[in-house]
Design an enzyme around this catalytic site. Sequence first.
Site, PDB file in Angstrom:
ATOM      1  N   ILE A   1       0.819  -1.218   0.000  1.00 25.72           N
ATOM      2  CA  ILE A   1       0.000   0.000   0.000  1.00 25.72           C
ATOM      3  C   ILE A   1       0.856   1.274   0.000  1.00 25.72           C
ATOM      4  O   ILE A   1       0.380   2.332  -0.408  1.00 25.72           O
ATOM      5  CB  ILE A   1      -0.989  -0.021   1.190  1.00 25.72           C
ATOM      6  CG1 ILE A   1      -2.133   0.968   0.950  1.00 25.72           C
ATOM      7  CG2 ILE A   1      -0.279   0.258   2.512  1.00 25.72           C
ATOM      8  CD1 ILE A   1      -3.292   0.809   1.913  1.00 25.72           C
TER       9      ILE A   1
ATOM     10  N   ASN B   1      -2.669   1.437  15.703  1.00 25.32           N
ATOM     11  CA  ASN B   1      -3.177   1.113  17.047  1.00 25.32           C
ATOM     12  C   ASN B   1      -3.575   2.423  17.719  1.00 25.32           C
ATOM     13  O   ASN B   1      -3.342   3.507  17.185  1.00 25.32           O
ATOM     14  CB  ASN B   1      -2.134   0.335  17.862  1.00 25.32           C
ATOM     15  CG  ASN B   1      -0.838   1.102  17.976  1.00 25.32           C
ATOM     16  OD1 ASN B   1      -0.807   2.218  18.496  1.00 25.32           O
ATOM     17  ND2 ASN B   1       0.245   0.538  17.461  1.00 25.32           N
TER      18      ASN B   1
ATOM     19  N   ASP C   1       1.436  -0.778   9.434  1.00 28.09           N
ATOM     20  CA  ASP C   1       1.754   0.462  10.163  1.00 28.09           C
ATOM     21  C   ASP C   1       3.266   0.741  10.090  1.00 28.09           C
ATOM     22  O   ASP C   1       3.702   1.854   9.728  1.00 28.09           O
ATOM     23  CB  ASP C   1       1.299   0.259  11.618  1.00 28.09           C
ATOM     24  CG  ASP C   1       1.265   1.535  12.434  1.00 28.09           C
ATOM     25  OD1 ASP C   1       1.530   2.608  11.882  1.00 28.09           O
ATOM     26  OD2 ASP C   1       0.959   1.438  13.643  1.00 28.09           O
TER      27      ASP C   1
ATOM     28  N   SER D   1      -7.243  -5.092  10.489  1.00 29.36           N
ATOM     29  CA  SER D   1      -7.435  -6.118  11.541  1.00 29.36           C
ATOM     30  C   SER D   1      -7.065  -7.541  11.132  1.00 29.36           C
ATOM     31  O   SER D   1      -7.176  -8.453  11.948  1.00 29.36           O
ATOM     32  CB  SER D   1      -8.877  -6.130  12.097  1.00 29.36           C
ATOM     33  OG  SER D   1      -9.095  -5.047  12.974  1.00 29.36           O
TER      34      SER D   1
ATOM     35  N   GLY E   1      -4.169  -8.879  10.319  1.00 31.08           N
ATOM     36  CA  GLY E   1      -2.838  -9.354  10.668  1.00 31.08           C
ATOM     37  C   GLY E   1      -2.811  -9.737  12.140  1.00 31.08           C
ATOM     38  O   GLY E   1      -3.531 -10.647  12.568  1.00 31.08           O
ATOM     39  N   VAL E   2      -2.019  -9.011  12.920  1.00 32.21           N
ATOM     40  CA  VAL E   2      -1.883  -9.372  14.340  1.00 32.21           C
ATOM     41  C   VAL E   2      -3.196  -9.236  15.108  1.00 32.21           C
ATOM     42  O   VAL E   2      -3.363  -9.866  16.155  1.00 32.21           O
ATOM     43  CB  VAL E   2      -0.780  -8.558  15.070  1.00 32.21           C
ATOM     44  CG1 VAL E   2       0.578  -8.869  14.499  1.00 32.21           C
ATOM     45  CG2 VAL E   2      -1.036  -7.085  15.057  1.00 32.21           C
TER      46      VAL E   2
HETATM   47  N1  AR6 Z   1       0.804  -3.157   2.305  1.00 35.78           N
HETATM   48  C1  AR6 Z   1      -0.428  -3.707   2.371  1.00 35.78           C
HETATM   49  N2  AR6 Z   1      -0.794  -4.598   3.328  1.00 35.78           N
HETATM   50  C2  AR6 Z   1       0.145  -4.941   4.243  1.00 35.78           C
HETATM   51  C3  AR6 Z   1       1.462  -4.410   4.249  1.00 35.78           C
HETATM   52  C4  AR6 Z   1       1.775  -3.482   3.213  1.00 35.78           C
HETATM   53  N3  AR6 Z   1       2.985  -2.916   3.128  1.00 35.78           N
HETATM   54  N4  AR6 Z   1       2.141  -4.950   5.298  1.00 35.78           N
HETATM   55  C5  AR6 Z   1       1.305  -5.807   5.925  1.00 35.78           C
HETATM   56  N5  AR6 Z   1       0.105  -5.814   5.290  1.00 35.78           N
HETATM   57  P1  AR6 Z   1      -1.487  -5.705  10.404  1.00 35.78           P
HETATM   58  P2  AR6 Z   1      -3.866  -5.265  12.111  1.00 35.78           P
HETATM   59  C6  AR6 Z   1      -1.133  -6.567   5.587  1.00 35.78           C
HETATM   60  O1  AR6 Z   1      -0.946  -6.690  11.363  1.00 35.78           O
HETATM   61  O2  AR6 Z   1      -4.188  -6.695  12.088  1.00 35.78           O
HETATM   62  C7  AR6 Z   1       0.439  -2.982  13.936  1.00 35.78           C
HETATM   63  O3  AR6 Z   1       1.522  -3.280  14.766  1.00 35.78           O
HETATM   64  C8  AR6 Z   1      -1.040  -7.777   6.493  1.00 35.78           C
HETATM   65  O4  AR6 Z   1      -0.565  -8.896   5.760  1.00 35.78           O
HETATM   66  O5  AR6 Z   1      -0.557  -4.697   9.810  1.00 35.78           O
HETATM   67  O6  AR6 Z   1      -4.948  -4.249  11.905  1.00 35.78           O
HETATM   68  C9  AR6 Z   1      -0.343  -1.756  14.421  1.00 35.78           C
HETATM   69  O7  AR6 Z   1       0.516  -0.790  15.055  1.00 35.78           O
HETATM   70  C10 AR6 Z   1      -2.521  -7.930   6.876  1.00 35.78           C
HETATM   71  O8  AR6 Z   1      -3.245  -8.579   5.841  1.00 35.78           O
HETATM   72  O9  AR6 Z   1      -2.701  -4.819  11.059  1.00 35.78           O
HETATM   73  C11 AR6 Z   1      -1.314  -2.353  15.377  1.00 35.78           C
HETATM   74  O10 AR6 Z   1      -0.752  -2.513  16.669  1.00 35.78           O
HETATM   75  C12 AR6 Z   1      -3.018  -6.489   6.961  1.00 35.78           C
HETATM   76  O11 AR6 Z   1      -2.013  -5.697   6.296  1.00 35.78           O
HETATM   77  C13 AR6 Z   1      -1.623  -3.705  14.777  1.00 35.78           C
HETATM   78  O12 AR6 Z   1      -0.494  -4.041  13.988  1.00 35.78           O
HETATM   79  C14 AR6 Z   1      -3.191  -5.960   8.383  1.00 35.78           C
HETATM   80  O13 AR6 Z   1      -2.198  -6.525   9.234  1.00 35.78           O
HETATM   81  C15 AR6 Z   1      -2.824  -3.661  13.887  1.00 35.78           C
HETATM   82  O14 AR6 Z   1      -3.151  -4.966  13.495  1.00 35.78           O
END
Ligand code: AR6
Length: 170
Positions: free
Chosen positions: A11, A24, A34, A121, A123-124
């Site tokens: 993205i 977060n 993020d 939401s 990912g983690v």
């Molecule tokens: N471009 C697009 N999507 C991505 C990228 C990227 N560069 N990198 C990862 N994803 P997550 P959450 C995808 O964990 O679950 C952070 O530490 C990833 O594969 O980023 O909302 C924040 O500070 C997944 O499908 O976000 C919060 O503490 C999606 O993005 C927490 O994680 C979301 O994964 C938020 O958790």
Amino acid sequence: MADTRLVVGDITTAEVDAIVNAANERMLGGGGVDGAIHRAAGPDLLAECRKVPAVNGIRCPTGEARITGAGNLPARYVIHTVGPVYHQVSHPAALLASAYRNSLQLALDNACRSIAFPAISCGVFGYPLEAAAKVALETCAARDYESLNIVFYLFDETTYSAWHRSLSTR
Ligand code: AR6
């Protein structure tokens, strides 16, 4: 219905008016998307985030959204939103829909024509992909947002497939 596209990709490369960050509540960076957004945007983004008013360290409660500039990114704005931690809340779908809705509204309020979302939401924060895709696409399909070009940047094929299945059964 708004023009909605799906791509597999990073993205931070999106050439749109606003990209959405799955942040977060503290809004000072993190892992996943993020971390990628802060790395690509550079230190100006963190400086702008620090200026967002905080209450007990919380700049953006779950389900809400905040807007900043985008530093070195091709986008003009970063819209920071916070999705629910799936297993920690009793109504995850309502909070996830709210995160999408508030992000879309901020884009409209700032005269954006195009917006890119990650899979908030998924990912983690542990949201199941099929359920998240349904909420994301249903929320984006509301008439209020039909002036926006919406593109989902899905980071891997599994996430893309979940969104694609959901879009083709709508
Ligand atoms: N471009 C697009 N999507 C991505 C990228 C990227 N560069 N990198 C990862 N994803 P997550 P959450 C995808 O964990 O679950 C952070 O530490 C990833 O594969 O980023 O909302 C924040 O500070 C997944 O499908 O976000 C919060 O503490 C999606 O993005 C927490 O994680 C979301 O994964 C938020 O958790």
